[in-house]
Scaffold this active site. Structure first.
Site: not given
Lengths: 496, 458
Positions: B366, B169, B370
């Protein structure tokens, strides 16, 4: 007999004319300087010593002049040295030598093929025909997982192969060069078809406990030319970061990519790709200047991806049964030739001597103005390089390049013998070939090497190295136990 | 004589000035600017709600009630909302047997969309791109995704192209690092950084606790960023890179194996997330900050911090609170990787950040979930859409990745920004009053069920 003689003498005369022309053009500055120097020497001899001293005194060399002129000299020298790009040296490299237990002689390969492809004897026949004409020998190796019937390609086995190949190569490299893990600043690993998370670079960092501020990069999917792409990236990084070491690891992990279907165009890579890997240490430190083997002079990259046909000629996809494999197109050789032409168009002006460039210019003008249908002049690259390392992609690739560049059998010997002994080890094959040339004791100081590699996409990348010191025949390395048997004659078709 | 003395002084001075000029000229062309960026937003038919996630879990024959409860609890408390996006194959029910084509199609959708938009908006043609870096961690294809981009957009033959994979990531900043280095060697270049994540081929079909979590947390997203080092475009540029620091903790065995792709006992490949993950993350984060802080914080803050820690050590007070370095003295905005609610809370606590600072990351988690490496750019988009970014502001980006890596960088905002970009349709609804998951009210009873008597409701 009588017909041959006139041609022979004609070609000999032509050869001498050509040689004379080359010497003249390449050393033209020397030829111009000689009469000037001769003139000055004669003048000086004529004048006599007292007159010379008189001239020197009259110049009024006082301290101010001396200082100013020395400042000027230092100033110009500094500007020159500061604007030069840093030299990148290849300190040493190590190739992985697979163990004897992984060998796949023809008989083993065909037996496995018959068992795995029970349902399609035509595919087995196809593989046999490919193997007969492939130029591979009996000592190429496949990873342990592929020796199972059917092959057992789990992720753990793939990781195992990666660890075996990469760690052995890096261990050998560290032993040869004496570099410590804490000294490594840049790490680049390239492996086309296996990319676990965390990456193979993280695996290397973990095994050797490399520093936490290491700059690591993991390239994948870039095909057999990825080794030279990694060298290009290392070069750019070493230009920016002074006093650094970079390790480049090139490999191809076969375990997860063995095609298990029956489609013919996709079975081809199974016959050609074999286990192998190489680790290379690059440096821009001043103290490595004397012990380094090669200096990197140029890297030229060409990407033909914009052309749809070139893009699709090496393509990974699913076959009708949903099995994933790499399809090789029939036009591969033609596309490779086109990519090579683009690459040498950029490469030519950088490396060819002035004589060849002028010839090329004249023939180009002649073709454009007088004779549009004339054959294009292919510059004689043998003038610019002493050694050629052509990616051992397959027999056809080497044949095609030998024809295109008009190379002799000795020039492509390293490529052919590497294909025979190790198979197509993808991005690391260039390093096995370089090792062959060294093992044969042919590498002398000042020799220039041209490494050419092709890759999916379609890419053609070249790197030019200059030998820094005459290399003694290495006492270790992958060719150590078999170099005396080479070169072997590889027949057109090996009957199985 | 005087004129010679003058010349004597003039020459070394001019020499020094010339040297200075060369250094400044080099530095001018070495700056890394972001011209534009575009985040990917799939169509509304790809939105996945918590209820649908529950259905997907139920569909999986390998998961029993315990796993169902565990996963639902994880999803509900993860901070992920009802409007995140999932790959298409999930909507066809094919998540257990994805084909190779699924993975490629998923990438194609993103590549055909974002890159075109960013190039159109900035008026740069694809043939002007000199450097292309593509990073997608979990898919490899031959030819690479980078070659796909070159083919689709017909880029030049002499392009410098790099395809990074497996770097987790934090790979966005690794790609920026490559571009930053190349910009120091090549003048007047355009670079395109394309970052995304591949979810389709990586669905875990087993039931090992540590591996099923990864299925539920990642969402579809991607970003294309156009960068340049042309000095003439400085007025149009949005951000300038000030510094970038990379920390790699792969040397520590527990850091290396806390986030690893491997097979479970049945031979199914999945992403194992260990319990030691937060600890490794914190360690890497602290190490990274140690190198980063001197580069970005003003001298006064560094002095204050060192004096306070020294005096604390000297006085040997048993006072519970350790001195905390105040990052807000050097940084105006914090762009955090949206790894999950725990990650955002953890960083907020260690850097002593307020809710206002953490708002962009929380809202991105939200709205988009991710999205792995591209999440930083969605957070940046939120800040821009909320008109928070003013000229001269400093923006701190921080991301974590498998390995274990922690990469961070500091951007300077070059002009007032206010484009609503990918947040266009919903920015006015943010921040909502209540971030709680509506699912809890409806299905909270699941936590009380007895596994022996429970039957999955139809």
């Amino acid at each position: 007999m009588p017909q041959n003689l006139p041609n022979f003498s004609h070609s000999v005369r032509l050869k001498y004319v050509k040689l004379g022309y080359q010497y003249l053009v390449n050393h033209i500055i020397t030829f111009l300087l000689i009469p000037i120097m001769a003139g000055i020497v004669i003048e000086v001899l004529r004048l006599g010593p007292e007159e010379i001293l008189g001239i020197v005194r009259s110049v009024h060399l006082d301290i101010v002049h001396v200082l100013c002129s020395s400042f000027l000299v230092i100033f110009i020298a500094t500007v020159y040295f500061m604007s030069k790009p840093r030299s990148i040296y290849l300190v040493d490299y190590a190739c992985y030598k697979p163990p004897v237990t992984c060998r796949v002689p023809f008989a083993t390969f065909m037996e496995h093929s018959r068992m795995n492809l029970k349902d399609s004897p035509k595919s087995v026949d196809f593989q046999m025909r490919i193997l007969e004409r492939s130029g591979l020998g009996e000592e190429t190796c496949l990873p342990p997982a592929i020796h199972y019937i059917p092959p057992n390609p789990t992720m753990e086995a793939a990781r195992g192969e990666a660890e075996l190949v990469i760690f052995s190569a890096i261990d050998a490299l560290m032993k040869k060069t004496g570099v410590k893990p804490k000294d490594i600043d840049i790490l680049i690993v390239n492996c086309s078809l296996f990319s676990p998370t965390p990456s193979l670079t993280a695996m290397v960092v973990n095994k050797y406990k490399l520093r936490s501020n290491i700059k690591s990069f993991n390239l994948s999917g870039m095909g057999c030319s990825a080794g030279l792409i990694s060298i290009d990236l290392a070069r750019d990084l070493l230009q920016v970061q002074p006093n650094s070491h970079a390790i480049v690891v090139s490999t191809e992990i076969i375990t997860p990519n063995y095609y298990q279907g029956q489609e013919r165009a996709m079975l081809l890579p199974n016959c050609l790709f074999r286990m192998g890997g190489a680790a290379i240490l690059l440096s821009n430190k001043r103290r490595d200047r004397n012990r380094a083997k090669y200096k990197l002079t140029h890297v030229v990259r060409t990407h033909k991806g914009a052309d749809d046909k070139a893009y699709k000629c090496v393509f990974e996809e699913e076959d009708a049964q949903g099995k994933v494999g790499i399809r090789l197109d029939k036009d591969l050789m033609f596309i490779a030739g086109e990519a090579l032409k683009s690459n040498i168009t950029t490469m030519g002006p950088l490396v060819l001597p002035a004589s060849e460039q002028l010839l090329f210019l004249f023939t180009l003008i002649r073709r454009k103005i007088f004779n549009p249908k004339g054959k294009p002049y292919i510059p004689d690259f043998k003038q610019a390089f002493e050694h050629f390392c052509i990616h051992a992609g397959g027999r056809a690739v080497i044949d095609e390049l030998q024809k295109n560049l008009q190379l002799s059998a000795e020039h492509v010997e390293a490529s052919r013998m590497t294909l025979h002994r190790f198979g197509n080890t993808s991005s690391s094959s260039l390093w096995y070939e370089l090792n062959y040339i060294e093992a044969k004791g042919r590498m002398k100081k000042g020799d220039r090497v041209w490494q050419i590699a092709f890759g999916s996409g379609f890419k053609c990348n070249s790197a030019v190295w200059k030998c820094n010191r005459t290399i003694k025949t290495p006492s270790d390395g992958p060719w150590q136990d078999c170099i005396d048997r080479y070169p072997v004659h590889i027949p057109e078709i090996v009957k199985l | 004589m005087d004129s010679f003395l003058l010349l004597l002084c003039f020459l070394p001075v001019s020499y020094l000035l010339f040297k200075l000029f060369i250094v400044i000229d080099q530095k001018r062309h070495q700056c890394c600017y972001i011209l534009d960026y575009h985040c990917y937003k799939p169509g509304d038919d790809r939105k996945i709600s918590t209820e649908f996630s529950g259905e997907i879990i139920r569909r999986n024959k390998n998961l029993g009630l315990n796993e169902y409860k565990f996963l639902l609890k994880a999803i509900v408390s993860s901070g992920i909302g009802e409007q995140t996006y999932a790959p298409e194959m999930i909507f066809h029910g094919r998540e257990t047997c994805p084909t190779f084509e699924d993975g490629i199609t998923e990438m194609d959708e993103f590549l055909n969309d974002s890159i075109e938009k960013v190039l159109d908006r900035s008026g740069v043609s694809p043939s002007e791109i000199d450097v292309l870096v593509v990073n997608v961690s979990m898919i490899t294809s031959l030819p690479s995704l980078a070659a796909r981009v070159i083919n689709r957009y017909k880029m030049r033959e002499d392009i410098k192209v790099y395809n990074l994979t497996g770097m987790g990531c934090s790979a966005s900043l690794i790609a920026v690092n490559i571009v930053q280095n190349i910009f120091k060697c090549c003048k007047n270049a355009y670079a395109l950084v394309v970052t995304s994540e591949s979810l389709s081929p990586n669905w875990y079909t087993g039931n090992h606790r540590s591996m099923i979590l990864a299925n539920c947390l990642f969402r579809t997203g991607g970003c294309a960023v156009l960068m340049t080092n042309k000095v003439t475009l400085k007025n149009r540029a949005m951000f300038k890179l000030k510094c970038l620091v990379r920390t790699h903790h792969g040397a520590k065995d527990d850091s290396f194996s806390c986030c690893i792709q491997r097979e479970d006992e049945q031979g199914r490949v999945g992403f194992h997330l260990d319990k030691t993950l937060p600890k490794s993350a914190t360690r890497a984060f602290v190490d990274n900050l140690k190198v980063m802080s001197p580069k970005i914080l003003p001298l006064t803050e560094l002095l204050r911090f060192s004096i306070v820690s020294f005096s604390r050590k000297m006085s040997q007070s048993i006072d519970g609170s350790r001195p905390v370095i105040n990052f807000k003295t050097g940084v105006n905005h914090f762009c955090l990787h949206t790894g999950g609610k725990a990650v955002i809370d953890g960083i907020g606590q260690s850097l002593n950040l307020s809710e206002y600072d953490l708002e962009p990351a929380r809202m991105t988690l939200h709205r988009f979930g991710n999205t792995s490496a591209s999440s930083l750019w969605y957070v940046l988009g939120y800040m821009e859409a909320k008109k928070r970014l003013k000229k001269g502001d400093k923006l701190f980006m921080i991301s974590f990745g498998a390995g274990f890596k922690c990469n961070s960088c500091l951007w300077e905002v070059l002009r007032d920004l206010g484009d609503r970009n990918v947040w266009d349709d919903c920015i006015d609804n943010y921040p909502p009053e209540n971030l709680a998951n509506p699912f809890m009210e409806k299905y909270g009873w699941i936590n009380d069920e007895d596994p022996s008597t429970f039957k999955v409701p139809e």
